[in-house]
Design an enzyme around this catalytic site. Structure first.
Site, PDB file in Angstrom:
ATOM      1  N   ASP A  10     -25.284   2.056  74.170  1.00  0.00           N
ATOM      2  CA  ASP A  10     -24.658   2.246  72.863  1.00  0.00           C
ATOM      3  C   ASP A  10     -23.352   1.463  72.878  1.00  0.00           C
ATOM      4  OD1 ASP A  10     -24.118   3.300  70.285  1.00  0.00           O
ATOM      5  OD2 ASP A  10     -22.846   4.847  71.148  1.00  0.00           O
ATOM      6  N   SER A  11     -22.717   1.414  71.712  1.00  0.00           N
ATOM      7  CA  SER A  11     -21.432   0.723  71.621  1.00  0.00           C
ATOM      8  C   SER A  11     -20.360   1.413  72.462  1.00  0.00           C
ATOM      9  CB  SER A  11     -20.978   0.708  70.166  1.00  0.00           C
ATOM     10  OG  SER A  11     -20.878   2.034  69.693  1.00  0.00           O
ATOM     11  N   CYS A  73     -28.304   3.727  69.674  1.00  0.00           N
ATOM     12  CA  CYS A  73     -27.307   3.237  68.724  1.00  0.00           C
ATOM     13  C   CYS A  73     -28.019   2.967  67.398  1.00  0.00           C
ATOM     14  CB  CYS A  73     -26.684   1.949  69.268  1.00  0.00           C
ATOM     15  SG  CYS A  73     -25.534   1.179  68.111  1.00  0.00           S
ATOM     16  N   GLU A 152     -14.549   8.861  68.963  1.00  0.00           N
ATOM     17  CA  GLU A 152     -14.164   8.225  70.236  1.00  0.00           C
ATOM     18  C   GLU A 152     -12.750   8.648  70.664  1.00  0.00           C
ATOM     19  OE1 GLU A 152     -15.660   5.502  72.342  1.00  0.00           O
ATOM     20  OE2 GLU A 152     -17.609   5.889  71.424  1.00  0.00           O
ATOM     21  N   CYS A 186     -26.295   8.086  63.269  1.00  0.00           N
ATOM     22  CA  CYS A 186     -25.456   7.423  64.281  1.00  0.00           C
ATOM     23  C   CYS A 186     -25.318   8.400  65.439  1.00  0.00           C
ATOM     24  CB  CYS A 186     -24.090   7.114  63.674  1.00  0.00           C
ATOM     25  SG  CYS A 186     -22.838   6.624  64.885  1.00  0.00           S
ATOM     26  N   HIS A 188     -23.056   8.943  67.452  1.00  0.00           N
ATOM     27  CA  HIS A 188     -21.771   9.618  67.629  1.00  0.00           C
ATOM     28  C   HIS A 188     -21.715  10.929  66.834  1.00  0.00           C
ATOM     29  CE1 HIS A 188     -20.359   5.777  69.219  1.00  0.00           C
ATOM     30  NE2 HIS A 188     -19.219   6.352  69.554  1.00  0.00           N
TER      31      HIS A 188
HETATM   32  N1  DGL Z   1     -23.274   5.155  67.979  1.00  0.00           N
HETATM   33  C1  DGL Z   1     -23.577   3.981  67.277  1.00  0.00           C
HETATM   34  C2  DGL Z   1     -24.575   4.168  66.199  1.00  0.00           C
HETATM   35  O1  DGL Z   1     -25.434   4.996  66.419  1.00  0.00           O
HETATM   36  C3  DGL Z   1     -22.524   2.958  67.093  1.00  0.00           C
HETATM   37  C4  DGL Z   1     -21.450   3.241  66.172  1.00  0.00           C
HETATM   38  C5  DGL Z   1     -20.369   2.203  66.204  1.00  0.00           C
HETATM   39  O2  DGL Z   1     -20.077   1.669  67.267  1.00  0.00           O
HETATM   40  O3  DGL Z   1     -19.824   1.943  65.129  1.00  0.00           O
HETATM   41  O4  DGL Z   1     -24.574   3.551  65.181  1.00  0.00           O
END
Ligand code: DGL
Length: 271
Positions: A10-11, A73, A152, A186, A188
């Site tokens: 993931d990012s 992600c 984050e 997402c 997150h």
């Molecule tokens: N967790 C990621 C997603 O599912 C990335 C979010 C990001 O880095 O902006 O989209």
């Protein structure tokens, strides 16, 4: 049976919500996780940049002998999925397809909300798939670009005035649209489950992209008889492109278990 590890990326830390589910559902699997913490967030990037980043993330992960990769992600899954699947000779699982499938199963009113990063919403990937699976479903989408940086930063707890104000603002239209199901598109966002759940109300089902990708992996490994032998205990290795200590400190909250001093920093630009 296949004892090789599964790669997950993931990012940043968000994909750890998928790892948490993976480790609960498939405790025998060995996971290698990469979080691109030096370049997070991905959610506002162009498709070209996303593809460049995702290819590097995959090249790093594929320096290990993997049996599958989970793109934990939503942003990469919705923008680069077909290209990455075509370029890799092992199964590559994303979050969009399993998440949409679950939302289609659970909605009764066929009024579904989607929250995700701007790049995910703008790609139209979730919306297209909803339409393919059930053309009668109405999808109400909302990009939530402030969620990832706040998560984050560890600002995801109920009672945190900043996240609650932002969430109320983002979710207002979806409440007004009276959706009965809300896709957290997402990885997150599961950290915001409590905040989002209390704003949307108990009658709205929240569908968690990280969790659905873990189910998808489990199904795929079972179909291919490629699961790790039962009874063995899988481990997890963590890599990040920025400071390991930051990952170790916050990552534990995402995983709901201590990571300990085992995160290794790598130079992702070298891949
Ligand atoms: N967790 C990621 C997603 O599912 C990335 C979010 C990001 O880095 O902006 O989209």
């Amino acid at each position: 049976m296949d004892q090789r590890p599964v790669g997950v990326f993931d990012s940043g830390l968000g994909g750890l919500t998928a790892v948490r589910q993976l480790r609960q559902m498939m405790p025998s699997e060995h996971i290698i996780y990469f979080g691109d913490t030096a370049r997070v967030p991905y959610g506002n990037r162009s498709k070209d940049t996303l593809l460049k980043y995702a290819r590097q993330d995959l090249r790093f992960l594929r320096s290990f002998d993997l049996k599958a990769v989970v793109i934990a992600c939503g942003t990469v899954s919705s923008n680069c999925m077909e290209t990455l699947q075509a370029e890799n000779d092992i199964p590559v699982i994303g979050v969009v397809e399993p998440t949409v499938r679950r939302a289609v199963e659970v909605t009764r009113s066929r009024r579904v909300g989607l929250i995700a990063t701007r790049a995910s919403v703008n790609s139209g990937a979730y919306q297209r798939l909803f339409y393919e699976m059930d053309p009668g479903i109405q999808v109400f989408s909302r990009a939530c670009p402030l969620f990832v940086p706040l998560v984050e930063e560890g600002r995801f707890h109920s009672g945190d005035v900043v996240i609650e104000t932002v969430a109320r603002e983002y979710l207002r239209e979806l409440r007004e649209a009276e959706v009965d199901t809300l896709v957290l598109g997402c990885t997150h966002y599961p950290l915001l489950m409590e905040v989002i759940g209390s704003i949307m109300g108990p009658e709205v089902t929240l569908v968690d992209a990280g969790c659905e990708s873990a189910y998808a992996l489990k199904r795929m490994l079972r179909e291919r008889s490629a699961a790790a032998p039962e009874g063995t205990v899988g481990d997890a290795d963590y890599y990040a492109s920025d400071r390991a200590a930051d990952f170790e400190r916050l990552g534990g909250l995402f995983l709901q278990e201590e990571i300990g001093p085992k995160v290794r920093q790598i130079d992702i630009e070298a891949y």
